[in-house]
Design an enzyme around this catalytic site. Structure first.
Site, PDB file in Angstrom:
ATOM      1  N   ASP A  36      92.449  22.950  -8.000  1.00 47.40           N
ATOM      2  CA  ASP A  36      91.156  23.403  -7.477  1.00 47.40           C
ATOM      3  C   ASP A  36      90.036  22.381  -7.650  1.00 47.40           C
ATOM      4  O   ASP A  36      89.153  22.281  -6.796  1.00 47.40           O
ATOM      5  CB  ASP A  36      90.774  24.793  -7.998  1.00 47.40           C
ATOM      6  CG  ASP A  36      90.723  24.864  -9.498  1.00 47.40           C
ATOM      7  OD1 ASP A  36      91.067  23.865 -10.150  1.00 47.40           O
ATOM      8  OD2 ASP A  36      90.318  25.923 -10.014  1.00 47.40           O
TER       9      ASP A  36
ATOM     10  N   THR B  58     100.166  21.505  -8.168  1.00 48.11           N
ATOM     11  CA  THR B  58      99.936  21.642  -9.610  1.00 48.11           C
ATOM     12  C   THR B  58     101.048  22.489 -10.209  1.00 48.11           C
ATOM     13  O   THR B  58     101.488  23.455  -9.576  1.00 48.11           O
ATOM     14  CB  THR B  58      98.566  22.290  -9.936  1.00 48.11           C
ATOM     15  OG1 THR B  58      98.574  22.750 -11.295  1.00 48.11           O
ATOM     16  CG2 THR B  58      98.239  23.488  -9.053  1.00 48.11           C
TER      17      THR B  58
ATOM     18  N   ASP C 227     100.662  24.456 -12.522  1.00 52.85           N
ATOM     19  CA  ASP C 227     100.069  25.649 -13.153  1.00 52.85           C
ATOM     20  C   ASP C 227     100.203  26.930 -12.322  1.00 52.85           C
ATOM     21  O   ASP C 227     100.102  28.022 -12.874  1.00 52.85           O
ATOM     22  CB  ASP C 227      98.579  25.406 -13.437  1.00 52.85           C
ATOM     23  CG  ASP C 227      98.350  24.247 -14.394  1.00 52.85           C
ATOM     24  OD1 ASP C 227      99.274  23.930 -15.166  1.00 52.85           O
ATOM     25  OD2 ASP C 227      97.254  23.655 -14.370  1.00 52.85           O
TER      26      ASP C 227
ATOM     27  N   GLY D  26      96.276  16.542 -12.280  1.00 55.98           N
ATOM     28  CA  GLY D  26      97.584  16.344 -12.924  1.00 55.98           C
ATOM     29  C   GLY D  26      98.670  16.157 -11.874  1.00 55.98           C
ATOM     30  O   GLY D  26      98.663  16.821 -10.842  1.00 55.98           O
TER      31      GLY D  26
ATOM     32  N   ASP E 107      98.034  28.182 -10.442  1.00 61.53           N
ATOM     33  CA  ASP E 107      96.805  28.908 -10.776  1.00 61.53           C
ATOM     34  C   ASP E 107      95.862  29.062  -9.589  1.00 61.53           C
ATOM     35  O   ASP E 107      94.669  29.258  -9.766  1.00 61.53           O
ATOM     36  CB  ASP E 107      96.080  28.190 -11.929  1.00 61.53           C
ATOM     37  CG  ASP E 107      95.740  26.745 -11.594  1.00 61.53           C
ATOM     38  OD1 ASP E 107      96.220  26.221 -10.564  1.00 61.53           O
ATOM     39  OD2 ASP E 107      94.983  26.127 -12.365  1.00 61.53           O
TER      40      ASP E 107
ATOM     41  N   ARG F  47      97.159  25.535 -18.210  1.00 61.37           N
ATOM     42  CA  ARG F  47      95.697  25.558 -18.290  1.00 61.37           C
ATOM     43  C   ARG F  47      95.232  26.977 -18.597  1.00 61.37           C
ATOM     44  O   ARG F  47      95.526  27.473 -19.669  1.00 61.37           O
ATOM     45  CB  ARG F  47      95.088  25.029 -16.991  1.00 61.37           C
ATOM     46  CG  ARG F  47      93.745  24.368 -17.204  1.00 61.37           C
ATOM     47  CD  ARG F  47      93.183  23.831 -15.918  1.00 61.37           C
ATOM     48  NE  ARG F  47      93.844  22.627 -15.455  1.00 61.37           N
ATOM     49  CZ  ARG F  47      93.494  21.402 -15.826  1.00 61.37           C
ATOM     50  NH1 ARG F  47      92.508  21.221 -16.653  1.00 61.37           N
ATOM     51  NH2 ARG F  47      94.120  20.357 -15.361  1.00 61.37           N
TER      52      ARG F  47
ATOM     53  N   ARG G 163      91.343  11.150 -12.838  1.00 66.18           N
ATOM     54  CA  ARG G 163      90.144  11.981 -12.722  1.00 66.18           C
ATOM     55  C   ARG G 163      88.945  11.025 -12.655  1.00 66.18           C
ATOM     56  O   ARG G 163      88.837  10.112 -13.461  1.00 66.18           O
ATOM     57  CB  ARG G 163      90.032  12.913 -13.926  1.00 66.18           C
ATOM     58  CG  ARG G 163      91.292  13.778 -14.091  1.00 66.18           C
ATOM     59  CD  ARG G 163      91.195  14.707 -15.267  1.00 66.18           C
ATOM     60  NE  ARG G 163      92.506  15.117 -15.771  1.00 66.18           N
ATOM     61  CZ  ARG G 163      93.256  16.084 -15.259  1.00 66.18           C
ATOM     62  NH1 ARG G 163      92.852  16.769 -14.235  1.00 66.18           N
ATOM     63  NH2 ARG G 163      94.423  16.386 -15.798  1.00 66.18           N
TER      64      ARG G 163
HETATM   65  O1  F6P Z   1      96.993  21.022 -14.499  1.00 63.88           O
HETATM   66  C1  F6P Z   1      98.204  20.539 -14.983  1.00 63.88           C
HETATM   67  C2  F6P Z   1      98.162  20.372 -16.477  1.00 63.88           C
HETATM   68  O2  F6P Z   1      99.411  19.865 -16.884  1.00 63.88           O
HETATM   69  C3  F6P Z   1      97.795  21.625 -17.271  1.00 63.88           C
HETATM   70  O3  F6P Z   1      98.865  22.517 -17.409  1.00 63.88           O
HETATM   71  C4  F6P Z   1      97.330  21.016 -18.554  1.00 63.88           C
HETATM   72  O4  F6P Z   1      96.421  21.872 -19.214  1.00 63.88           O
HETATM   73  C5  F6P Z   1      96.645  19.741 -18.117  1.00 63.88           C
HETATM   74  O5  F6P Z   1      97.161  19.429 -16.834  1.00 63.88           O
HETATM   75  C6  F6P Z   1      96.858  18.561 -19.016  1.00 63.88           C
HETATM   76  O6  F6P Z   1      96.096  17.506 -18.511  1.00 63.88           O
HETATM   77  P1  F6P Z   1      96.289  15.984 -18.959  1.00 63.88           P
HETATM   78  O7  F6P Z   1      97.569  15.485 -18.374  1.00 63.88           O
HETATM   79  O8  F6P Z   1      95.105  15.306 -18.408  1.00 63.88           O
HETATM   80  O9  F6P Z   1      96.374  15.997 -20.451  1.00 63.88           O
END
Ligand code: F6P
Length: 319
Positions: A103, A125, A127, A11, A129, A171, A72
């Site tokens: 991670d 990130t 998050d 992300g 985390d 997340r 990804r």
């Molecule tokens: O890791 C960052 C994040 O925004 C998380 O908080 C969330 O769960 C996820 O990515 C959402 O991913 P995507 O943008 O692929 O929907």
């Protein structure tokens, strides 16, 4: 170390651009070449790689998102894919790689390090985390965004005498909901690190109403429960109209905060310094006001520590 590659993965997070700028300029200032890899490991597998110069990173320090793009990659996750990725980097003359991401991105960096490419990870990130570092790049900006939203929801909720369940990202980590909930004065904070009880929130809502409080703001970390079911149950039990706001991807955008720009600038430059010393398999972190490095293994295996003190404080201050 003559040529470095740089990519952003997972992300996006505000501050990634400040990080790229610092890495590119530090590399060039030290006589190295630096190549940008577009769209994370996916772009690597496609050889979407270009030479960067001073102007490639002009006018981006204040911009959200990532100029390199991110994605990804499914191909990169298997052994063959990783070997091919390492080969592509070698074909482009890239001896060292900077990976900015979370991670999952770090695990890819470790695999490339094992295959002979010198790699350095930078935590990017929203998050927060990653347990080995106090803060990740993007977290502070996302907190500002969430606190700002909480403030706005407070205005309208008070006007209408409503409660609101505000779903925030993170997340599996409750930090974004906790820190921004505390900063925004949320009455209730629901995070994955703690069991939550609807009855406790009902009691708080009723207690608040009795002492003349017109709003009740609840931050709910994504994945802990369905915001609509929680809101419905609270409304049925208290008789207080309860709305839902899902903040979603707005939390990932915006001009990076000063702290994220500083983290990005210092970490980006430091990553190049480490590569110029031929170091590999390291993740840069920020602990007690200083930059640190740990092995990527340690970075991905250190569990994020939830701040119980802040959680208790937020609960006590919002009674
Ligand atoms: O890791 C960052 C994040 O925004 C998380 O908080 C969330 O769960 C996820 O990515 C959402 O991913 P995507 O943008 O692929 O929907």
């Amino acid at each position: 170390m003559n040529t470095i590659g740089i990519l952003t993965s997972g992300g996006d997070a505000p501050g990634m651009n400040s990080t790229i700028r610092a890495a590119v300029r530090t590399a060039l200032n030290n006589g190295m070449r630096i190549k940008g890899i577009r769209n994370g490991y996916d772009g690597l597998m496609k050889g979407d790689i270009y030479e960067m110069n001073v102007s490639s990173v002009a006018d981006i320090i204040h911009k959200g998102g990532t100029i390199l793009g991110t994605a990804r990659s499914t191909e990169f996750t298997n052994e063959e894919g990783k070997k091919r990725g390492a080969q592509i980097l070698s074909d482009y003359g890239i001896e060292g790689l900077i990976v900015i991401g979370g991670d999952g991105s770090f695990k890819g960096a470790k695999a490339l390090s094992d295959l002979g490419i010198k790699t350095i990870g930078i935590p990017g990130t929203i998050d927060n985390d990653m347990g080995y570092t106090d803060f990740t790049i993007g977290f502070f900006t996302a907190m500002e965004t969430v606190s700002d939203a909480i403030g706005k929801l407070r205005d309208t909720s008070s006007s209408h005498g409503r409660a609101v369940v505000i779903e925030v990202m993170g997340r599996h980590c409750g930090d974004l909901g906790l820190y921004s909930g505390l900063a925004g004065g949320a009455e209730s904070i629901i995070v994955p690190e703690h069991e939550f009880s609807i009855e406790d929130i009902v009691e708080k809502m009723e207690h608040g109403r009795k002492r003349g409080k017109l709003h009740h703001l609840i931050t709910l970390a994504e994945g802990v429960g369905d915001p609509y079911s929680i809101a419905k149950e609270l409304e049925e039990k208290t008789g207080i109209e309860t709305k839902v706001t899902i903040l979603g991807h707005v939390q990932r955008g915006g001009s990076p905060s000063v702290v994220d720009r500083l983290l990005g600038s210092t970490m980006g430059a430091h990553a190049v310094e480490l590569l110029s010393e031929e170091k590999t398999n390291l993740a840069i972190g920020y602990v007690n006001g200083k930059l640190i490095e740990v092995s990527i293994d340690e970075a991905v295996n250190t569990k994020s520590q939830f701040d119980e003190h802040l959680y208790e404080l937020a609960n006590n201050l919002s009674k």
